[in-house]
Design an enzyme around this catalytic site. Structure first.
Site, PDB file in Angstrom:
ATOM      1  N   CYS A   1     -45.852   3.450 -25.348  1.00 43.47           N
ATOM      2  CA  CYS A   1     -47.091   3.416 -26.119  1.00 43.47           C
ATOM      3  C   CYS A   1     -47.710   2.032 -25.951  1.00 43.47           C
ATOM      4  O   CYS A   1     -47.013   1.029 -26.035  1.00 43.47           O
ATOM      5  CB  CYS A   1     -46.801   3.680 -27.595  1.00 43.47           C
TER       6      CYS A   1
ATOM      7  N   CYS B   1     -51.864   7.503 -31.826  1.00 46.03           N
ATOM      8  CA  CYS B   1     -51.065   7.004 -32.941  1.00 46.03           C
ATOM      9  C   CYS B   1     -51.982   6.139 -33.787  1.00 46.03           C
ATOM     10  O   CYS B   1     -52.586   5.193 -33.287  1.00 46.03           O
ATOM     11  CB  CYS B   1     -49.894   6.179 -32.409  1.00 46.03           C
TER      12      CYS B   1
ATOM     13  N   CYS C   1     -55.294 -14.902 -31.721  1.00 46.27           N
ATOM     14  CA  CYS C   1     -56.245 -13.796 -31.686  1.00 46.27           C
ATOM     15  C   CYS C   1     -57.598 -14.246 -32.233  1.00 46.27           C
ATOM     16  O   CYS C   1     -57.649 -14.972 -33.225  1.00 46.27           O
ATOM     17  CB  CYS C   1     -55.724 -12.625 -32.500  1.00 46.27           C
TER      18      CYS C   1
ATOM     19  N   CYS D   1     -43.133   0.323 -27.570  1.00 45.34           N
ATOM     20  CA  CYS D   1     -44.534   0.052 -27.845  1.00 45.34           C
ATOM     21  C   CYS D   1     -44.869  -1.345 -27.340  1.00 45.34           C
ATOM     22  O   CYS D   1     -44.273  -2.326 -27.773  1.00 45.34           O
ATOM     23  CB  CYS D   1     -44.838   0.158 -29.335  1.00 45.34           C
TER      24      CYS D   1
ATOM     25  N   CYS E   1     -53.218 -10.355 -40.962  1.00 37.58           N
ATOM     26  CA  CYS E   1     -52.520 -10.592 -39.700  1.00 37.58           C
ATOM     27  C   CYS E   1     -52.053 -12.031 -39.530  1.00 37.58           C
ATOM     28  O   CYS E   1     -52.836 -12.966 -39.671  1.00 37.58           O
ATOM     29  CB  CYS E   1     -53.432 -10.193 -38.544  1.00 37.58           C
TER      30      CYS E   1
ATOM     31  N   ARG F   1     -44.080   7.448 -39.487  1.00 32.35           N
ATOM     32  CA  ARG F   1     -43.175   6.349 -39.196  1.00 32.35           C
ATOM     33  C   ARG F   1     -43.225   5.300 -40.287  1.00 32.35           C
ATOM     34  O   ARG F   1     -44.302   4.882 -40.693  1.00 32.35           O
ATOM     35  CB  ARG F   1     -43.546   5.696 -37.863  1.00 32.35           C
TER      36      ARG F   1
ATOM     37  N   CYS G   1     -58.690 -10.437 -39.034  1.00 28.51           N
ATOM     38  CA  CYS G   1     -58.013  -9.480 -39.919  1.00 28.51           C
ATOM     39  C   CYS G   1     -57.164 -10.236 -40.951  1.00 28.51           C
ATOM     40  O   CYS G   1     -56.252 -10.985 -40.593  1.00 28.51           O
ATOM     41  CB  CYS G   1     -57.137  -8.549 -39.108  1.00 28.51           C
TER      42      CYS G   1
END
Length: 406
Positions: free
Chosen positions: A142, A202, A65, A109, A72, A272, A69
């Site tokens: 999702c 979400c 990526c 998801c 991550c 969740r 972040c």
């Protein structure tokens, strides 16, 4: 406790607690913890009964990526030894999803690392959504693909997506301390795009990154204002090879207080327990079902969760039941207002969000991840020390030749 009686009354009326009340929940003592859980449990049962919704993650594209972040494992510069692979083909993704659905999941998801999807990526995911829905009647899907450009949420909705996940992660004030390649406002904009397109929104948070109680309350109040149908609560998985590898700031008791605070502030949404529950709640996971009405089944994006059968046994042993495919997740006033929460209305059925979060959560740039091993008997981690024994990198399921954990 007058505080808890007040919070229960407000939760049953969907009335927003004061910031002072929310902070007071986080400040309660261990002696008061079971009282806090019992009070928040009354609110959870009022809106959701004893049902637990199961969600299943499929990591469509792992690692590499360009975003930075700090939490991550898939971030730019990450040295975490995770699986790295490009886009799964629609039939591969559908096969992966089928394992989770066979294990009792209602929602799949679909998550992909990256800043956000290209139009070609939206085409790929649209084909995958169709493949999954063609082979699994009634499944909720999702998508979690990062920051959305204009028109992309509408295209995903047209393709059959029910929901879109993109987490705020932390407070606006401290967001720049964990990510510099995009902004808090970028995340808010993507959640709003999902809302506007008719997708169930979400959006959640990550706890354990060194934030203050005030930061936690700030982000949850911001989420309440955005009004997602589903709020995933991730607990940071400190992957070795990431900047937050030594951030072991959570205890099971702290996690329970955070979940209780979220329930009081967001009483009628799907809360969740997402990435990191096995690592940080450990043997207290069953108690957390009194606060949250949704979990992920099996493994996460780049880390392993406890065995899927252990999840099912935990739910049954704690006196809860798995939510069936024909049941509506959200309370009637939410299910009818937004269209999700119910298969009958063509919407999703929960709002959930399976968890990605865009870049995600607890460990994932596009991931939710978090995960960790089951480790229920693991000793409490020492502050500021890496704990590779508590974080098992996923080596099975999507992107491998091994059967998934579901």
């Amino acid at each position: 406790m007058d505080l808890l009686n007040t919070l229960v009354d407000k939760g049953l009326r969907r009335e927003l607690p004061t910031r002072e009340e929310a902070l007071a929940v986080l400040a309660t003592s261990d002696d008061e913890l079971l009282d806090v859980v019992a009070a928040a449990g009354k609110v959870r049962r009022h809106w959701f009964g004893r049902r637990v919704k199961l969600n299943y993650l499929v990591n469509l594209k792992s690692g590499l990526c360009p975003e930075d972040c700090s939490y991550c494992s898939q971030r730019l510069g990450s040295k975490a030894e995770i699986l790295k692979y490009t886009w799964l083909k629609p039939d591969e993704a559908s096969q992966a999803a089928a394992a989770g659905l066979a294990g009792g999941a209602k929602r799949v998801c679909l998550v992909a690392s990256g800043r956000g999807p290209t139009d070609r990526d939206v085409d790929r995911v649209s084909e995958t959504i169709k493949a999954i829905k063609d082979q699994n009647e009634g499944v909720e899907v999702c998508a979690c693909l990062g920051l959305l450009s204009d028109g992309q949420a509408e295209r995903l909705r047209e393709a059959g997506a029910d929901a879109y996940n993109h987490n705020l992660n932390t407070s606006e004030e401290t967001y720049g301390e964990i990510t510099t390649t995009h902004t808090y406002a970028d995340r808010v904009d993507t959640v709003q795009k999902a809302h506007s397109a008719g997708l169930s929104a979400c959006s959640g948070l990550i706890a354990g990154m060194g934030e203050t109680d005030e930061d936690l309350v700030d982000v949850v109040y911001s989420l309440r204002e955005l009004d997602p149908d589903s709020v995933p609560v991730n607990f940071l998985i400190p992957f070795e090879g990431t900047p937050l590898a030594k951030e072991w700031n959570l205890t099971p008791q702290r996690c329970l207080r955070i979940l209780a605070m979220v329930r009081f502030v967001c009483p009628d949404v799907e809360v969740r327990i997402a990435g990191g529950r096995e690592v940080h709640l450990r043997s207290m996971q069953p108690l957390a079902l009194n606060l949250a009405n949704s979990i992920f089944l099996g493994d996460y994006l780049t880390s392993e969760g406890q065995a899927g059968k252990a999840d099912l046994d935990m739910i049954a042993d704690a006196g809860f039941e798995v939510e069936g495919a024909g049941e509506v997740t959200l309370p009637e006033h939410r299910a009818t207002a937004g269209g999700c929460g119910s298969h009958a209305t063509g919407g999703c059925g929960s709002h959930e969000g399976g968890g990605c979060g865009s870049h995600e959560a607890a460990g994932g740039c596009g991931s939710h991840e978090g995960g960790g091993v089951c480790g229920t008997a693991a000793p409490a981690p020492s502050a500021n020390e890496p704990r590779p024994d508590l974080v098992a990198v996923r080596r099975r399921g999507a992107g491998t030749d091994l059967a998934p954990n579901a």
